[in-house]
Write a protein that holds these residues in place. Structure first.
Motif, mmCIF file in Angstrom:
data_model
loop_
_atom_site.group_PDB
_atom_site.id
_atom_site.type_symbol
_atom_site.label_atom_id
_atom_site.label_comp_id
_atom_site.label_asym_id
_atom_site.label_seq_id
_atom_site.Cartn_x
_atom_site.Cartn_y
_atom_site.Cartn_z
ATOM 1 N N GLN A 118 -3.888 -7.727 -0.873
ATOM 2 C CA GLN A 118 -5.139 -6.939 -0.236
ATOM 3 C C GLN A 118 -6.261 -8.358 -0.251
ATOM 4 O OE1 GLN A 118 -6.081 -3.782 -2.657
ATOM 5 N NE2 GLN A 118 -4.910 -2.423 -1.183
ATOM 6 N N LYS A 123 -7.509 -9.935 2.863
ATOM 7 C CA LYS A 123 -9.211 -10.164 3.097
ATOM 8 C C LYS A 123 -9.780 -11.533 3.200
ATOM 9 C CE LYS A 123 -12.014 -6.328 1.880
ATOM 10 N NZ LYS A 123 -12.400 -5.527 0.884
ATOM 11 N N ILE A 162 -1.990 4.786 -18.572
ATOM 12 C CA ILE A 162 -0.587 5.199 -18.715
ATOM 13 C C ILE A 162 -0.702 5.644 -20.166
ATOM 14 C CG2 ILE A 162 1.894 5.028 -18.623
ATOM 15 C CD1 ILE A 162 1.410 3.358 -16.022
ATOM 16 N N ILE A 204 4.268 -0.798 -13.056
ATOM 17 C CA ILE A 204 2.923 -0.589 -12.529
ATOM 18 C C ILE A 204 2.004 -1.605 -12.452
ATOM 19 C CG2 ILE A 204 1.152 0.936 -12.591
ATOM 20 C CD1 ILE A 204 3.699 2.082 -11.430
ATOM 21 N N GLY A 205 2.012 -2.433 -13.435
ATOM 22 C CA GLY A 205 0.827 -3.518 -13.781
ATOM 23 C C GLY A 205 1.346 -4.490 -12.668
ATOM 24 N N ALA A 213 -5.045 0.771 -14.944
ATOM 25 C CA ALA A 213 -3.970 1.606 -14.521
ATOM 26 C C ALA A 213 -3.098 1.470 -15.740
ATOM 27 C CB ALA A 213 -3.370 1.094 -13.363
ATOM 28 N N VAL A 214 -2.714 0.442 -16.146
ATOM 29 C CA VAL A 214 -1.749 0.004 -17.141
ATOM 30 C C VAL A 214 -2.224 0.962 -18.655
ATOM 31 C CG1 VAL A 214 -0.535 -1.608 -18.715
ATOM 32 C CG2 VAL A 214 -0.397 -1.782 -16.484
ATOM 33 N N SER A 231 -8.514 4.912 -8.616
ATOM 34 C CA SER A 231 -7.646 5.918 -8.169
ATOM 35 C C SER A 231 -6.242 5.374 -7.643
ATOM 36 C CB SER A 231 -8.093 6.555 -7.006
ATOM 37 O OG SER A 231 -8.722 5.974 -6.174
ATOM 38 N N ARG A 232 -6.273 4.187 -7.721
ATOM 39 C CA ARG A 232 -4.869 3.297 -7.480
ATOM 40 C C ARG A 232 -4.570 2.226 -8.467
ATOM 41 N NH1 ARG A 232 -3.405 4.491 -1.914
ATOM 42 N NH2 ARG A 232 -2.242 2.616 -1.760
ATOM 43 N N PRO A 233 -3.419 1.919 -8.484
ATOM 44 C CA PRO A 233 -3.208 0.781 -9.644
ATOM 45 C C PRO A 233 -4.001 -0.483 -9.284
ATOM 46 C CG PRO A 233 -1.150 2.003 -9.347
ATOM 47 C CD PRO A 233 -2.347 2.406 -8.370
ATOM 48 N N SER A 234 -3.735 -0.819 -7.929
ATOM 49 C CA SER A 234 -4.361 -1.922 -7.529
ATOM 50 C C SER A 234 -5.869 -2.166 -7.647
ATOM 51 C CB SER A 234 -3.880 -2.197 -5.888
ATOM 52 O OG SER A 234 -4.548 -1.510 -5.120
ATOM 53 N N GLN A 235 -6.485 -0.996 -7.841
ATOM 54 C CA GLN A 235 -7.917 -1.321 -7.705
ATOM 55 C C GLN A 235 -8.203 -2.003 -9.054
ATOM 56 O OE1 GLN A 235 -9.191 2.647 -7.364
ATOM 57 N NE2 GLN A 235 -9.305 2.516 -5.099
ATOM 58 N N ASP A 244 0.826 -1.086 0.022
ATOM 59 C CA ASP A 244 0.003 -0.162 -0.003
ATOM 60 C C ASP A 244 0.896 1.274 0.065
ATOM 61 O OD1 ASP A 244 -2.483 -1.088 -0.125
ATOM 62 O OD2 ASP A 244 -3.065 -0.378 1.841
ATOM 63 N N VAL A 288 -0.241 -5.857 -5.303
ATOM 64 C CA VAL A 288 -0.776 -5.005 -4.214
ATOM 65 C C VAL A 288 -2.192 -5.619 -4.070
ATOM 66 C CG1 VAL A 288 -1.956 -2.954 -3.522
ATOM 67 C CG2 VAL A 288 0.171 -2.922 -4.694
ATOM 68 N N GLN A 289 -2.855 -6.059 -5.252
ATOM 69 C CA GLN A 289 -4.326 -6.717 -5.410
ATOM 70 C C GLN A 289 -4.390 -8.043 -4.686
ATOM 71 O OE1 GLN A 289 -5.977 -7.377 -9.041
ATOM 72 N NE2 GLN A 289 -7.763 -6.145 -8.889
ATOM 73 N N GLU A 342 2.495 1.777 -3.440
ATOM 74 C CA GLU A 342 1.630 2.150 -4.052
ATOM 75 C C GLU A 342 1.361 3.706 -4.202
ATOM 76 O OE1 GLU A 342 -2.349 0.502 -3.955
ATOM 77 O OE2 GLU A 342 -2.480 0.515 -6.249
ATOM 78 N N ASP A 343 1.424 4.190 -2.883
ATOM 79 C CA ASP A 343 1.135 5.559 -2.659
ATOM 80 C C ASP A 343 2.340 6.485 -3.439
ATOM 81 O OD1 ASP A 343 -1.001 5.589 -1.336
ATOM 82 O OD2 ASP A 343 -0.136 5.247 0.691
ATOM 83 N N PRO A 389 -5.443 -3.179 -12.057
ATOM 84 C CA PRO A 389 -4.070 -2.949 -12.584
ATOM 85 C C PRO A 389 -4.297 -2.824 -14.037
ATOM 86 C CG PRO A 389 -4.111 -4.813 -11.191
ATOM 87 C CD PRO A 389 -5.687 -4.440 -11.123
ATOM 88 N N VAL A 390 -5.332 -3.627 -14.564
ATOM 89 C CA VAL A 390 -5.154 -3.464 -16.304
ATOM 90 C C VAL A 390 -5.702 -2.008 -16.513
ATOM 91 C CG1 VAL A 390 -6.613 -4.300 -18.266
ATOM 92 C CG2 VAL A 390 -5.855 -5.784 -16.710
ATOM 93 N N ASN A 426 2.118 5.810 -7.201
ATOM 94 C CA ASN A 426 0.986 5.914 -7.945
ATOM 95 C C ASN A 426 1.008 6.665 -9.180
ATOM 96 O OD1 ASN A 426 -1.956 5.778 -8.377
ATOM 97 N ND2 ASN A 426 -2.734 6.860 -6.733
ATOM 98 N N GLY A 445 0.538 -3.401 -9.145
ATOM 99 C CA GLY A 445 -0.988 -3.408 -9.121
ATOM 100 C C GLY A 445 -1.329 -4.856 -8.803
#
Lengths: 493, 314
Positions: A431, A435, B53, A420-421, B49-50, B40-44, A103, A427-428, A106-107, B46-47, A110, A424
């Motif tokens: 998370q 959960k 860009i 970034i991919g 987000a990429v 608003s974040r890549p993890s929400q 997290d 992170v996902q 990622e901050d 990822p695709v 971002n 992401g």
């Protein structure tokens, strides 16, 4: 026949036992919201019958019961449920830690925010484009320098921020190990107290609860198994003994004993996390024995992985990008010439002599800092309006043949995208796992609570039950009293 | 199925967790509403987000190319109006030549014509030395140098050399290597935005004008000598017109690219929006749903937490 006053004694025992049960019920109700409290139950057993067997027993037909005894006050607890909960808590704490680290990363990284790396690249590209159409314009040159600074600054900032997170992880690793040892120390003390009580035949329920609470905490940090060592002496069959805490690796194999219950001895965990030659390394030892190679799941492992791998990986990728880009850029820049009287063969970026730490050290070269004229736009000796070099510089930013460490070829942007991919997805995953394991942990906790938790309804029913029994015992004493009254006062002498 | 012994503790924990989840969802939708972004974040996602860009890059590039195109347009417009002026100047030279070739013109009148041609030459030089945003547009890549130099006290002309003053204009050598100034107007596509100086303000043009002036001042020149220049002037006029039509063609091309970029911009922005932006109707509906779920959970919680057997035993 039992003696005249024997029934009074039976009544008294009844009263005492019910009172004890009511007291325990009261204690349960009082602790209904105490975390880690296990409900307690009074185990009744009939007191020894009269007459006892023996050669000199009175010749009475039939053995009479003499009432009730409190045999023990026992806490209701299921070790299996405990194990399950700890197992899930262990996984959950690992993933929570991973997710927490990611997290923060990622901050920092971002790319959807306004101060992202790709935005800095785009800004630089735009300034270079403007310079291509106005090569002699000093204002545009200074924008190119400024945007170049911003790009280098973004690399610096990202690298610095990742280092900062890494430093924090180092601190957390040390703190967690300290916590593990502190918990171990307290468990040892409790082991000792528990053994002392158990040897007298009593059950120290409160101490058990306290110790299990500590073990719960410990199980989040490291993966453990609990074995039990008997306290000896006059221990009850219900006694839980001293805890031996064994560290387990991810396959459930023993790594070593953290607490030896038999001898009640602690093998302290010690850690050393440091950067050695740019390589983050954590060495862990248990009671002096090196266990660095073993993977003991839990929060500590999550922190170590972040420190040793997750963050260095990202820093390496940033270094790779900064280095590859700046080298390619300089190579073109060196071939060109700036305005009249500028130096030739000048680098645009500096601080990139080696790939290691390139993102942290990259900056605008002194030549460019000293004079905007040195920004190369044209071939040497070509007229001022020749923008072939600046065109080539623009192309570096979208060059599809930049080769990166991992063997991939592509543009800087495509590398950012894959970084970034990946981030992401990581992170996902963290998370999601956090959960997911949280739900499993909650379920395990509920199973445990369903065994050990205090139910007010239940306690109220018990209360009524015990109160009625108490009242009945009192009534019994009354009846005996009446009988004695009849016997003593009303029979004619 | 394990029959669970449910205690007040379990109940309140469950309720608390459910309320927490409900509130988290509300917060999520509220954030989407406030930021207008689905991601608003890549993890929400990822695709998304990429891809995002790439879309951002496209939008940036389109923005920049539009800027490059307006720069191109500025050069081309300036070139076009300059060439228009050159055409009128040459036409005036032609008129003067036609007049002067008339046998009725005496030497004084021819001198007057010569004087006007001097002026026109200076005007040509001024046009050729025109600058756009500080840059000489008719000198190829040598944007900081004047292409034409004017010497107002040139060599005395005439036969015999009786003429008082003479304007000399020199075109500083054309080098085909450095005559193109180009900008990128879309990824990998470049366009020359200047007029090749070698095609308009040539030394040939000024030499011809000089020769014309010499003839004008020469007493022995016949009208044919002077009218002979008409074809040369026409040739130069043709060159200018050819250059101008090239400018026109380039302007068309630039306009075409502007249109195309505007479409691209719209597409890129739309794609970016579809990729990242929250759909308000959807978010508001989700939010309303979550709110009612949350309310329901709250009221159930209120009813459940309160009572136990304690409330019913007197």
């Amino acid at each position: 026949m039992v003696s005249t006053f024997g029934s009074l004694e039976t009544g008294r025992r009844g009263l005492a036992a019910q009172q004890g049960a009511i007291h325990t019920t009261g204690n349960n109700i009082a602790n209904a919201n105490t975390e880690g409290y296990s409900r307690q139950r009074v185990n009744f057993s009939p007191s020894k019958a009269f007459p006892p067997a023996g050669f000199d027993q009175p010749m009475i037909r039939g053995q009479f019961g003499t009432g009730v005894d409190i045999k023990s006050v026992q806490r209701i607890r299921d070790q299996f449920a405990d194990n399950q909960y700890r197992d899930k808590f262990n996984q959950n704490d690992y993933w929570e830690t991973k997710s927490g680290t990611f997290d923060r990363v990622e901050d920092v990284l971002n790319e959807l925010s306004d101060d992202s790396l790709s935005k800095a690249v785009d800004g630089f590209w735009q300034a270079l484009q403007d310079l291509a159409s106005n090569p002699e314009n000093t204002g545009v040159r200074s924008i190119v320098r400024e945007r170049g600074r911003a790009l280098a600054g973004t690399f610096n900032h990202l690298s610095y921020s990742l280092d900062k997170i890494k430093d924090d992880l180092n601190q957390q690793i040390n703190m967690s190990v300290h916590q593990v040892n502190a918990l171990g120390q307290r468990i040892i003390e409790l082991n000792k107290q528990i053994a002392e009580v158990e040897q007298t035949g009593q059950l120290p329920n409160g101490l058990y609860d306290e110790r299990d609470r500590l073990v719960d905490q410990l199980s989040g940090l490291i993966n453990i198994r609990i074995d039990r060592a008997e306290s000896g002496g006059n221990s009850s069959a219900l006694a839980e003994g001293k805890y031996t805490v064994v560290l387990l690796d991810e396959d459930g194999h023993e790594v070593g004993a953290f607490i030896d219950g038999e001898r009640n001895k602690l093998n302290e965990l010690s850690v050393n996390a440091a950067d050695k030659g740019g390589q983050a390394n954590v060495s862990l030892s248990l009671g002096g024995l090196d266990i660095s190679g073993k993977r003991v799941p839990g929060k500590l492992q999550g922190l170590i992985e972040g420190y040793e791998k997750d963050l260095p990986d990202l820093t390496r990728q940033l270094d790779d990008m900064a280095y590859t880009l700046a080298q390619a850029f300089n190579k073109v820049h060196e071939q060109g010439e700036g305005l009249e009287g500028s130096k030739k063969g000048v680098d645009f970026f500096s601080g990139i002599d080696q790939k290691d730490g390139a993102a942290k050290n990259i900056k605008i070269s002194d030549d460019i800092e000293n004079s905007l004229n040195n920004i190369a736009t044209r071939k040497p000796e070509a007229p001022i309006g020749d923008n072939s070099i600046i065109d080539s510089l623009v192309k570096v930013l979208s060059d599809q043949t930049l080769t990166f460490d991992d063997g991939t070829k592509g543009t800087l942007k495509s590398y950012i995208q894959s970084m970034i991919g990946n981030l992401g997805v990581n992170v996902q995953t963290a998370q999601r796992m956090a959960k997911h394991t949280d739900i499993l942990m909650q379920n395990a906790d509920q199973r445990r609570q369903s065994v050990s938790g205090v139910s007010l309804d239940e306690e109220m029913i018990n209360l009524i039950q015990y109160q009625q029994a108490y009242t009945a015992s009192a009534r019994m004493i009354n009846v005996v009293n009446d009988m004695l009254d009849t016997l003593i006062n009303k029979m004619g002498v | 199925m394990i029959v669970m012994r449910v205690t007040q503790g379990i109940m309140s924990q469950n309720i608390l967790r459910q309320l927490g989840n409900g509130y988290e969802n509300i917060a999520k939708y509220q954030q989407q509403l406030a930021s207008g972004k689905k991601v608003s974040r890549p993890s929400q996602d990822p695709v998304a987000a990429v891809i995002g860009i790439s879309y951002r890059r496209d939008v940036h590039h389109v923005e920049q190319f539009k800027r490059n195109l307006s720069e191109a347009r500025r050069w081309l417009d300036a070139s076009d109006s300059a060439l228009d002026q050159v055409t009128s100047v040459l036409q005036r030279v032609r008129e003067l030549t036609v007049e002067a070739s008339n046998d009725t013109y005496n030497i004084d009148q021819r001198k007057a014509v010569n004087g006007e041609i001097d002026q026109l030459k200076q005007q040509l030089a001024a046009i050729g030395n025109q600058r756009v945003a500080g840059k000489y547009i008719f000198n190829g890549q040598r944007t900081s140098e004047k292409p034409l130099s004017v010497n107002e006290n040139g060599e005395a002309a005439g036969e015999p050399p009786t003429y008082i003053s003479h304007v000399d204009v020199t075109f500083k050598g054309a080098d085909p290597q450095t005559n193109r100034f180009s900008v990128e107007i879309s990824d990998g596509t470049y366009i020359d935005i200047n007029v090749d100086p070698a095609t308009v303000f040539t030394q040939g043009l000024f030499d011809d004008l000089d020769a014309l002036q010499k003839k004008l001042l020469d007493h022995s020149s016949s009208s044919e000598d002077i009218s002979g220049f008409l074809s040369k002037i026409d040739q130069h006029l043709d060159e200018v017109i050819a250059a101008r039509s090239e400018v026109g063609a380039k302007t068309n091309r630039v306009d075409l690219f502007v249109n195309r970029l505007e479409q691209q911009e719209e597409i890129a922005e739309k794609a970016m929006a579809a990729n990242e932006d929250a759909e308000f109707e959807e978010v508001i509906i989700h939010l309303a749903q979550q709110e009612s779920v949350y309310r329901a959970a709250l009221s159930v919680a209120g009813k459940l937490i309160q009572p136990s057997l304690v409330d019913f035993i007197k």
